[in-house]
Design an enzyme around this catalytic site. Structure first.
Site, mmCIF file in Angstrom:
data_model
loop_
_atom_site.group_PDB
_atom_site.id
_atom_site.type_symbol
_atom_site.label_atom_id
_atom_site.label_comp_id
_atom_site.label_asym_id
_atom_site.label_seq_id
_atom_site.Cartn_x
_atom_site.Cartn_y
_atom_site.Cartn_z
ATOM 1 N N GLU A 15 0.846 -1.200 0.000
ATOM 2 C CA GLU A 15 0.000 0.000 0.000
ATOM 3 C C GLU A 15 0.879 1.247 0.000
ATOM 4 O O GLU A 15 1.988 1.249 0.521
ATOM 5 C CB GLU A 15 -0.946 -0.015 1.203
ATOM 6 C CG GLU A 15 -0.287 -0.225 2.562
ATOM 7 C CD GLU A 15 0.224 1.059 3.190
ATOM 8 O OE1 GLU A 15 -0.148 2.143 2.702
ATOM 9 O OE2 GLU A 15 0.993 0.975 4.153
ATOM 10 N N LYS A 51 8.213 -0.835 -1.819
ATOM 11 C CA LYS A 51 7.663 -0.046 -0.707
ATOM 12 C C LYS A 51 8.780 0.512 0.171
ATOM 13 O O LYS A 51 8.802 1.710 0.509
ATOM 14 C CB LYS A 51 6.712 -0.900 0.127
ATOM 15 C CG LYS A 51 6.110 -0.185 1.342
ATOM 16 C CD LYS A 51 5.279 1.023 0.907
ATOM 17 C CE LYS A 51 4.747 1.797 2.114
ATOM 18 N NZ LYS A 51 3.741 1.083 2.876
ATOM 19 N N ASN A 86 9.790 4.605 0.506
ATOM 20 C CA ASN A 86 9.732 5.315 1.778
ATOM 21 C C ASN A 86 11.107 5.753 2.255
ATOM 22 O O ASN A 86 11.260 6.835 2.840
ATOM 23 C CB ASN A 86 9.051 4.437 2.833
ATOM 24 C CG ASN A 86 7.538 4.542 2.777
ATOM 25 O OD1 ASN A 86 6.997 5.308 1.995
ATOM 26 N ND2 ASN A 86 6.850 3.775 3.587
ATOM 27 N N GLY A 120 11.009 20.690 9.021
ATOM 28 C CA GLY A 120 10.146 20.553 10.187
ATOM 29 C C GLY A 120 10.898 19.944 11.347
ATOM 30 O O GLY A 120 12.133 19.892 11.353
ATOM 31 N N CYS A 168 4.948 4.817 9.277
ATOM 32 C CA CYS A 168 5.623 4.209 8.124
ATOM 33 C C CYS A 168 7.116 4.523 8.048
ATOM 34 O O CYS A 168 7.939 3.611 8.076
ATOM 35 C CB CYS A 168 4.939 4.659 6.828
ATOM 36 S SG CYS A 168 3.277 3.988 6.617
ATOM 37 N N LYS A 187 1.321 14.421 11.931
ATOM 38 C CA LYS A 187 1.040 15.302 10.795
ATOM 39 C C LYS A 187 -0.381 15.797 10.916
ATOM 40 O O LYS A 187 -1.197 15.243 11.670
ATOM 41 C CB LYS A 187 1.242 14.575 9.458
ATOM 42 C CG LYS A 187 0.278 13.424 9.239
ATOM 43 C CD LYS A 187 0.466 12.748 7.880
ATOM 44 C CE LYS A 187 -0.009 13.607 6.748
ATOM 45 N NZ LYS A 187 -0.015 12.882 5.455
#
Length: 433
Positions: free
Chosen positions: A154, A207, A211, A256, A263, A323
């Site tokens: 996903e 995946k 990431n 930030g 994740c 977030k």
């Protein structure tokens, strides 16, 4: 498109979104969870996840008779009163385990539970993020030559998961059995997205690779922001100049307090562990993790520099979730910064639109309030830790009358400095002049 009978094991963030969205595409979906109370709430249309559009999809799916909720994996895959399932999605947690490796206990447990119940010819799909080799391990655990195993990772962002599912950049499906991969890819045919059909190991790697790349990009821009602070440059102008380069792009160029969530921390650490198991190092990924950990410390330094000493100082925090647009506190950089401030003796009052009440064992370092004015009252500094759009439209003039000192440390560069200055505040950003 042919409608399929699908079982989704696990009704958490990924499982519920997957089940509700597949039902919206016309498939008949049975979602299972081990929490009976949670299943009862879902049957009543109560979705305990802050995710735009998800509740509506769940209610619509049940009303159309295409979405059901049951207790336990067995009930989902072997119902004597229903036609056999054709595809079984495993959407169970794979949290970070010892040493940073993914904990596959839940995947193994479910596979072992249902292996003798799966109808011949069905396809088992690993939807959870799992290390390379998990599809092969699952196939061996099932020990069913008549059942194929497919990897279909996903790519959902919290706060926009429904949109991401229904508007994907790509569909990645991997299996050593081509026909099984094609069957799973066909489930998404109405979406019109490009499909990447490959082997299971490559799909699993996609995946982690994606990431880890995004994490490296975020750590890089945070390092740039620190350098801008030291050299008097403006990171907003720097990233704008970078982002117009099509090879780089605008996404993931906002500095930030560091990246977090369910994740990126888990997947970057797992990728380092996968490489170590293969006898290799990934110094770029390891450096990104170290940079991210240091970023929290730099935010604490900014707050300390703004107020002098932290011991006994009252600080108002704006944001706790990792977030905006979600109520997820997992691996939140805001909570890490709060814990560091508290360790130095600061008194913390925190407001977050997605977390209106305290969460025992998670928010213990702060006093959670349900009004930004309560967070601001008598505060020596206000610290923005989550990029909620609502914070831009707060009545800053009113807040100026509540604080002890009119200072804002904006770790997200979210607010308009001119608006803050007109309200009498000193504004301190990250990498901004």
């Amino acid at each position: 498109m042919f409608a399929r009978r699908i079982a989704v094991i696990g009704s958490g963030y990924v499982g519920l979104t997957t089940g509700a969205c597949l039902a919206s595409l016309g498939h008949h979906v049975v979602c299972a969870d081990i929490d009976a109370a949670k299943v009862d709430r879902l049957r009543a249309g109560e979705v305990g996840i802050l995710e735009p559009g998800l509740t509506e999809l769940v209610v619509e799916g049940m009303a159309a008779g295409r979405l059901e909720f049951v207790v336990g994996a067995r009930e989902a895959v072997a119902r004597p009163d229903a036609p056999p399932v054709e595809v079984v999605f495993l959407c169970v947690p794979t949290p970070m385990g010892a040493g940073g490796a993914a904990d596959l206990t839940a995947v193994q447990a479910v596979a072992g539970e249902v292996r003798h119940l799966l109808p011949s010819g069905c396809v088992v799909v690993n939807k959870s993020t799992v290390p390379v080799g998990t599809a092969e391990a699952t196939r061996k655990l099932l020990n069913r030559r008549d059942v194929a195993v497919v990897s279909n990772p996903e790519f959902l962002r919290e706060g926009s998961a429904v949109h991401d599912f229904l508007n994907p950049d790509r569909i990645v499906v991997g299996s050593d059995q081509q026909d099984a991969a094609e069957r799973v890819a066909a489930l998404y045919s109405r979406l019109g997205a490009p499909a990447v059909l490959t082997d299971a190991a490559s799909a699993e790697m996609v995946k982690y690779a994606a990431n880890a790349f995004l994490a490296m990009k975020l750590s890089y821009v945070n390092a740039l922001a620190e350098l801008c602070d030291l050299l008097g440059a403006d990171v907003a102008d720097v990233t704008e100049g970078m982002g117009y380069d099509r090879r780089i792009g605008q996404a993931f160029l906002s500095p930030g307090p560091g990246w977090g969530g369910s994740c990126l921390p888990k997947d970057t650490n797992a990728m380092v562990q996968v490489a170590a198991a293969a006898g290799r190092e990934l110094p770029l990924v390891s450096a990104s993790i170290a940079t991210n950990n240091r970023q929290r410390e730099l935010m604490v330094d900014k707050v300390r520099d703004a107020v002098g000493t932290l011991d006994g100082t009252r600080i108002g925090l704006l944001g706790l979730t990792f977030k905006a647009g979600t109520d997820d506190l997992r691996d939140s950089p805001a909570l890490d910064v709060a814990a560091m401030l508290r360790a130095e003796g600061a008194e913390l009052m925190a407001y977050d639109p997605g977390c209106p009440v305290a969460v025992p064992g998670v928010t213990d370092a702060v006093t959670v309030v349900d009004d930004p004015a309560l967070a601001a009252k008598d505060a020596a500094v206000l610290v923005v830790l989550t990029e909620w759009p609502e914070f831009r439209t707060l009545d800053w003039s009113a807040l100026a009358g509540l604080v002890a000192q009119r200072v804002v440390v904006d770790t997200r560069n979210l607010l308009d400095p001119d608006v803050l200055r007109r309200a009498g505040f000193s504004w301190i950003g990250v990498g901004r002049r």
